[in-house]
Design a protein around this motif. Structure first.
Motif, PDB file in Angstrom:
ATOM      1  N   ALA A  87     -79.420-108.321  75.399  1.00 38.60           N
ATOM      2  CA  ALA A  87     -80.114-107.030  75.324  1.00 38.60           C
ATOM      3  C   ALA A  87     -79.444-106.041  74.380  1.00 38.60           C
ATOM      4  CB  ALA A  87     -80.194-106.422  76.725  1.00 38.60           C
ATOM      5  N   TYR A  88     -78.296-106.403  73.794  1.00 43.11           N
ATOM      6  CA  TYR A  88     -77.601-105.479  72.893  1.00 43.11           C
ATOM      7  C   TYR A  88     -78.525-105.127  71.733  1.00 43.11           C
ATOM      8  CZ  TYR A  88     -73.779-103.318  70.359  1.00 43.11           C
ATOM      9  OH  TYR A  88     -72.973-102.423  69.712  1.00 43.11           O
ATOM     10  N   PRO A  89     -78.770-103.836  71.505  1.00 39.90           N
ATOM     11  CA  PRO A  89     -79.826-103.427  70.569  1.00 39.90           C
ATOM     12  C   PRO A  89     -79.494-103.541  69.089  1.00 39.90           C
ATOM     13  CG  PRO A  89     -78.757-101.504  71.504  1.00 39.90           C
ATOM     14  CD  PRO A  89     -78.161-102.693  72.184  1.00 39.90           C
ATOM     15  N   ARG A  90     -78.264-103.728  68.728  1.00 39.09           N
ATOM     16  CA  ARG A  90     -77.909-103.735  67.301  1.00 39.09           C
ATOM     17  C   ARG A  90     -77.862-105.144  66.732  1.00 39.09           C
ATOM     18  NH1 ARG A  90     -73.166 -99.204  67.413  1.00 39.09           N
ATOM     19  NH2 ARG A  90     -74.484 -97.557  68.208  1.00 39.09           N
ATOM     20  N   CYS A  91     -77.768-105.227  65.443  1.00 36.68           N
ATOM     21  CA  CYS A  91     -77.584-106.465  64.680  1.00 36.68           C
ATOM     22  C   CYS A  91     -78.804-107.374  64.671  1.00 36.68           C
ATOM     23  CB  CYS A  91     -76.387-107.262  65.209  1.00 36.68           C
ATOM     24  SG  CYS A  91     -74.814-106.431  65.031  1.00 36.68           S
ATOM     25  N   GLU A  92     -79.993-106.848  64.868  1.00 38.08           N
ATOM     26  CA  GLU A  92     -81.182-107.710  64.835  1.00 38.08           C
ATOM     27  C   GLU A  92     -81.406-108.318  63.457  1.00 38.08           C
ATOM     28  OE1 GLU A  92     -81.911-104.355  65.920  1.00 38.08           O
ATOM     29  OE2 GLU A  92     -81.845-104.725  68.062  1.00 38.08           O
ATOM     30  N   ARG A  93     -80.955-107.632  62.418  1.00 34.01           N
ATOM     31  CA  ARG A  93     -81.220-108.123  61.061  1.00 34.01           C
ATOM     32  C   ARG A  93     -80.219-109.183  60.610  1.00 34.01           C
ATOM     33  NH1 ARG A  93     -78.409-103.426  60.482  1.00 34.01           N
ATOM     34  NH2 ARG A  93     -76.844-103.366  58.836  1.00 34.01           N
ATOM     35  N   VAL A  94     -79.164-109.425  61.383  1.00 37.31           N
ATOM     36  CA  VAL A  94     -78.180-110.447  61.034  1.00 37.31           C
ATOM     37  C   VAL A  94     -78.615-111.766  61.664  1.00 37.31           C
ATOM     38  CG1 VAL A  94     -75.749-111.123  61.161  1.00 37.31           C
ATOM     39  CG2 VAL A  94     -76.357-108.706  60.934  1.00 37.31           C
ATOM     40  N   LEU A  95     -78.941-112.725  60.826  1.00 36.16           N
ATOM     41  CA  LEU A  95     -79.498-113.994  61.284  1.00 36.16           C
ATOM     42  C   LEU A  95     -78.565-114.710  62.267  1.00 36.16           C
ATOM     43  CD1 LEU A  95     -81.725-116.137  61.086  1.00 36.16           C
ATOM     44  CD2 LEU A  95     -80.484-117.101  59.148  1.00 36.16           C
ATOM     45  N   GLU A  96     -77.273-114.736  61.983  1.00 35.74           N
ATOM     46  CA  GLU A  96     -76.322-115.430  62.846  1.00 35.74           C
ATOM     47  C   GLU A  96     -76.295-114.825  64.246  1.00 35.74           C
ATOM     48  OE1 GLU A  96     -75.550-114.217  59.850  1.00 35.74           O
ATOM     49  OE2 GLU A  96     -74.882-115.893  58.623  1.00 35.74           O
TER      50      GLU A  96
END
Length: 133
Positions: free
Chosen positions: A76-85
């Motif tokens: 559920a952590y909201p950050r880093c959605e754009r980092v594929l890994e």
């Protein structure tokens, strides 16, 4: 000849033992180790975004009941959605959580519910390296 037959029987038994399907427990154990290793690699990778540094720590002990909350928080952590890994790692964590709460819920035994042990794990001592003179 008798020795040869014994050797063939022993090798056949070894092949059959390795061909056994994985249990629910073994699947959860291997997936948790895979996730933990992927997280370590992600943290040490130089090609990742700075948001990775802000991710919650991800040490998984499937014998600790708090691992379920740990997995929920990580997914559920909201950050880093754009980092594929990170997205791939979150998907693996989501899969592990689903396996633990639905498919394996009766097969797993939680030995502790010490949440701080997942935040600050006590790792086994590292063997001293050989120093060449």
């Amino acid at each position: 000849m008798n020795m040869l037959l014994s050797l063939i029987a022993l090798l056949s038994a070894a092949l059959i033992a390795n061909a056994a399907p994985p249990t629910c427990y073994s699947r959860v154990l291997s997936l948790s180790k895979e996730i933990t290793e992927s997280f370590k690699e992600l943290q040490t990778s130089k090609a990742v975004d700075s948001c990775v540094e802000m991710l919650p720590s991800l040490y998984l002990d499937i014998h600790n009941y708090c691992v379920l909350a740990k997995l929920r928080d990580f997914v559920a952590y909201p950050r880093c959605e754009r980092v594929l890994e990170v997205s791939e790692l979150k998907e693996k964590a989501r899969s592990l959580y689903t396996i633990m709460i639905s498919y394996c819920r009766r097969d797993l035994v939680f030995l502790t519910d010490d949440c701080s042990a997942l935040e600050n794990p006590v790792l086994p001592p590292i063997e001293p390296s050989i120093i060449e003179s």
